[in-house]
Write a protein that holds these residues in place. Structure first.
Motif, mmCIF file in Angstrom:
data_model
loop_
_atom_site.group_PDB
_atom_site.id
_atom_site.type_symbol
_atom_site.label_atom_id
_atom_site.label_comp_id
_atom_site.label_asym_id
_atom_site.label_seq_id
_atom_site.Cartn_x
_atom_site.Cartn_y
_atom_site.Cartn_z
ATOM 1 N N PHE A 73 0.657 -1.188 -0.040
ATOM 2 C CA PHE A 73 0.089 -0.102 0.059
ATOM 3 C C PHE A 73 0.901 1.117 -0.011
ATOM 4 C CE2 PHE A 73 -2.110 3.375 2.550
ATOM 5 C CZ PHE A 73 -3.042 3.709 1.835
ATOM 6 N N ARG A 74 0.334 2.230 -0.701
ATOM 7 C CA ARG A 74 0.967 3.498 -0.720
ATOM 8 C C ARG A 74 0.170 4.779 -0.366
ATOM 9 N NH1 ARG A 74 6.190 3.561 -3.894
ATOM 10 N NH2 ARG A 74 6.464 1.465 -4.578
ATOM 11 N N GLY A 75 0.554 5.334 0.537
ATOM 12 C CA GLY A 75 -0.135 6.520 1.261
ATOM 13 C C GLY A 75 0.315 7.812 0.625
ATOM 14 N N TYR A 76 0.544 8.958 1.255
ATOM 15 C CA TYR A 76 0.978 10.118 0.698
ATOM 16 C C TYR A 76 2.373 9.685 -0.101
ATOM 17 C CZ TYR A 76 -2.062 13.099 3.725
ATOM 18 O OH TYR A 76 -3.068 13.653 4.164
ATOM 19 N N TYR A 125 -0.946 7.435 -6.953
ATOM 20 C CA TYR A 125 0.092 6.260 -7.299
ATOM 21 C C TYR A 125 -0.237 5.374 -8.571
ATOM 22 C CZ TYR A 125 2.999 2.119 -6.621
ATOM 23 O OH TYR A 125 3.806 1.068 -6.890
#
Lengths: 406, 406
Positions: free
Chosen positions: B71-74, B289
Motif C-alpha cells: 500500500f502507498r499513502g502520501y 500512485y
C-alpha cells in the motif's frame, strides 16, 4: 531572470514546510542508525490498504478505460454526478443536511482546496486562523500576501489568531475584531479535539453579524465517535449562508495516495459558489475517473461497512496511545473523536527538542506541536494511523523511557 | 457575506469559460434534435482507450493498494522518482536534453500547472500572451489581477498580445516592450502550428536581454512528426536559464480522464525551482500512485510503441480533415505536427456564427477561433481526436454543405 519579478511574499514564509523538514530529520537518523526500525507516528498518513469494495470498483473502472465503448476522457471539472449524488446521500442526508450535487465540488485533495479557496477573496481581507492548526491555511495566505510580517513570537502581523489550548478546553472564541475569513478545523488537526455545537453556533453568529465566511475543514469528520457531536457545520442553523466545508476521502477511506476530496459551497452563497465553479473550470480539470468510481464505492453498503472497520481499527490505536501515555502520567487530549493524540509535554518542554529526544531514545517519530503554531510549542502530536502491533511497540518503547520523557 | 471581501478581478473575466459555454450549446441542440447524432470535433478530448501496457500497469498498482505490504499513502508532492526518471530518460534524453529528476514536477494536469505557475510572480509584472491561444493563460492572470480592464476589441489593457496569423505564418514576434513573463504554446493550441527554431531562439534571446521568463506549454510535443522541429524548448541554447516547460500525458497517452502532467523548472533558475517546490509542497499533495505507475509504463518499449500508434491514428484523422477541407477549397493551417486544424473562414465569417452554422447544418461541433483571442475571430478549430469513421462522416457532411460553408 530579474528577481524583482518574483512574488516577494514567499520570502515571508517562516521556514520550509513542516512535514518535509521532519522527513529530512528522520532520513538522517535512519542513515545513522541503519539497524534500528523507526516507528512513525508523525505525519498523518494512513497505513491500512484500500478496502476490497473500493479496489474492485477501481479495477472495473480501469477496464472501462481500456475499451473505446466505455473510455472516459475529460470529465466534469466539478466531478461526476454519480459521485456528487453519492456524497450528498452518504455524508449529508444521514446528518439531516440536504445538499444538491451542484453545491458539491470534487477535487484531488482537501489540501489543494483549502489552499486555493482564498483566491476567491480580496488580497486585503483580514483572516482569522486557529493556533495551533494545520499549517496550510496560514502558509497559503502568506503566499497570497495577507499575513504581513513574521514576528519573533511566531505570529504574523495581519493574522488574527484564535488560541486553542488546555486552558479553554480547545473551544476557540470568535475574533474580537472584524475579520472576513475564518478558518476552522474540527475535529482539529493537530489537537484531536472537536468543536462543540455551542462553539460552532457562536462562530456562525459571528459570521452572520460581520458578513464573514467560515472555511470549515472537516477532513476528520468520519472519526467522530460521539453521535451527538456536530459532524458537518451545516448542522448549525444559518451555516449555509456563511460556511464552506472541506471534506476528504484521505483519512475516511485511506485515499492519501489515491487523492480525492470535496468542497461544499451552498447555493445560499450563490456568488461564491459561481466563483468557485469558475475557478475550478478555469484552473482545474477534474479528478481521475477511476478514483471517482472508487470514491463512490465508499458509499455502497459493503464499502461503508469495510471503511467503518478500518476507522474503528485506527481508533483502537488511538485509545491505546491515550491510555498508555496516561498510565505513564501524561496529560493528553484528543484521540476520542479523532485519530490524533495531543500530548501536553511536562515542564514546558520545547516540542522540537522533544521530537529529537523521542527519535533518539525510542526511534519513534511524532510531530512537534510548535510546527502547528506558537500555542502548540509545549505539545506533541501522535497519530493513530500506524499498524496496531507497531503502535503498541512504540508505546512500550516510550514507557521504557519514562524517566526521560515524562 | 459582504461582497466587498471577494476578489473583484473575477468580474473582469470576459465571459463564462469557452468550453463550458460550448458544452451548453451542444446540449441544447441535442435536446432539440434527439434523433441526430452529433459529431464532436470541438473540445480537444481524446477518444481512443488507454493502451494495454498502461492498463496492465494500473491494474497492478490497484492491486498494490489492496495489500498492507505494498500500500502507498502520501507520495512525494513532486512525484515518485521512478516517474521523474522515466520522463527524463523517455522525453528529454532522446532530444539531447539532460535533466535531473529534481527539475521535473509531476502534477495532475498541465491546466493546473500553467494556471498556478503565475502565483510565483509579483502581481504587478507585465505579461505577454499569444493571440490566439489556449484561454487558461489569460484567464488565470485576469483572476490574479494582472490583466487590467477588458476593452471593446476583446483585449485587456495590461496584456501584451503576440499576434499569430496567416500573415506572419504563425511565427510570433517577441514583444516590442519589456515584459516579465511570456507564455508560448508550441505546437500551438488552437492553430496547430509549430514555432520554428529561429522564432524560439529569438524569444530566448529576448528573455535573456530582458530578464524575462518564458512559460512554454508543449502539451502537444509528441504530435510533432518532423524530427527537425524543436520538441522541447531546452533544445534552444540558453533556454534552461529562462524557460519553464509544461508537458502532459493527456494528449500523448490519452490521459485526459486519468490526469497526469509535468512541469520542468531547470536548476539554472534555482530560486524559481525552489519556489515552485514550496508552492507544490504547500498547496498540492501529489498525484495518485496508480496514475504515476500508468504514466511510467508509457515509457516502456511496449507502452511507447502502443502510444505511438494511437498518435499516428489521430494524425491520420488530421490529414483527412486537412485534405478534405482543402479539396473543398478551404485555406487550412496546422494538422501536420499537431492534432488541430485551423480553418481560415471565407469572407471573414465570424467564428461564433460559423459554430452555429456548422452545428445546425452538419451536426458537427468545432471550436470558434474567437474563443482563443481576437486574432482567431475568422478562424475555426477542428480536432483530430475523433473516431476515424466518424471524422470521415463529419467531412462528408461538411462537403455536402459546400455551398453554405465555403
Amino acid at each position: 531572470m530579474k528577481t524583482g519579478i518574483l512574488n516577494s511574499n514567499y520570502q515571508l514564509l517562516a521556514e520550509s514546510y513542516l512535514f518535509s523538514q521532519i522527513a529530512e530529520k528522520v532520513s538522517r537518523f535512519q542513515t545513522a542508525h541503519s539497524q534500528t526500525r523507526i516507528i512513525r507516528l508523525g505525519i498523518g498518513d494512513v497505513t491500512r490498504p484500500i478496502v476490497p469494495t473500493v479496489i474492485d470498483a477501481m479495477h472495473r473502472a480501469v477496464d472501462e478505460m481500456a475499451s473505446s465503448e466505455t473510455f472516459r476522457g475529460y470529465g466534469p471539472e466539478q466531478g461526476y454526478l454519480f459521485l456528487r449524488e453519492a456524497i450528498a446521500q452518504g455524508e449529508y442526508a444521514p446528518r439531516g443536511v440536504e445538499l444538491s450535487p451542484d453545491e458539491i465540488f470534487v477535487s484531488d485533495g482537501s489540501k489543494c482546496d483549502v489552499a486555493n479557496f482564498q483566491e476567491l477573496f480580496s488580497d486585503r481581507v483580514r483572516i482569522a486562523i486557529p493556533d495551533p492548526v494545520y499549517p496550510v491555511y496560514l502558509d497559503s495566505n502568506v503566499m497570497a500576501g495577507r499575513a504581513g510580517a513574521l514576528q519573533s513570537d511566531g505570529h504574523y502581523d495581519n493574522i488574527v489568531y484564535l488560541s486553542a489550548n488546555a486552558e479553554n478546553d480547545f473551544q476557540l472564541d470568535p475574533p474580537h475584531c472584524p475579520v472576513a475569513l475564518i478558518y476552522l478545523c474540527s475535529p482539529n488537526n493537530p489537537t484531536g479535539t472537536v468543536l462543540s455545537r455551542e462553539t460552532l453556533t457562536r462562530f456562525v453568529r459571528y459570521a452572520q453579524e460581520n458578513g464573514a465566511i467560515i472555511l470549515f475543514d472537516a477532513a476528520y469528520a468520519n472519526y467522530i465517535q460521539d453521535d451527538a457531536l456536530v459532524h458537518t457545520i451545516y448542522e448549525i442553523e444559518g451555516a449555509k449562508e456563511c460556511a464552506v466545508e472541506f471534506r476528504s476521502f484521505s483519512k475516511s477511506a485511506g485515499f492519501t495516495g489515491v487523492r480525492c476530496a470535496f468542497t461544499v459551497v451552498p447555493r445560499q452563497m450563490e456568488m461564491l459558489r459561481k466563483m468557485w465553479l469558475r475557478r475550478q473550470t478555469t484552473k482545474f480539470n477534474g479528478v481521475n475517473y477511476i478514483v471517482q468510481r472508487g470514491a463512490a464505492a465508499v458509499y455502497s453498503p459493503e464499502g461503508a461497512a469495510e471503511t467503518r472497520e478500518v476507522i474503528a481499527s485506527y481508533m483502537r490505536n488511538a485509545a491505546l496511545i491515550r491510555e498508555s501515555l496516561q498510565a505513564c502520567g501524561a496529560t493528553v487530549y484528543g484521540g476520542k473523536d479523532a485519530p490524533y493524540i495531543w500530548w501536553k509535554l511536562p515542564r514546558e518542554t520545547d516540542s522540537f527538542q522533544f521530537f529529537d529526544t523521542l527519535l533518539e531514545n525510542c526511534a519513534v517519530v511524532g510531530t512537534p506541536g510548535g510546527g502547528f503554531g506558537p500555542q502548540g510549542k509545549h505539545y506533541f502530536r501522535l497519530t493513530a494511523f500506524g499498524d496496531p502491533a507497531r503502535t503498541k511497540l512504540a508505546m512500550e518503547r516510550i514507557a521504557a523511557q519514562k524517566k526521560i520523557l515524562f
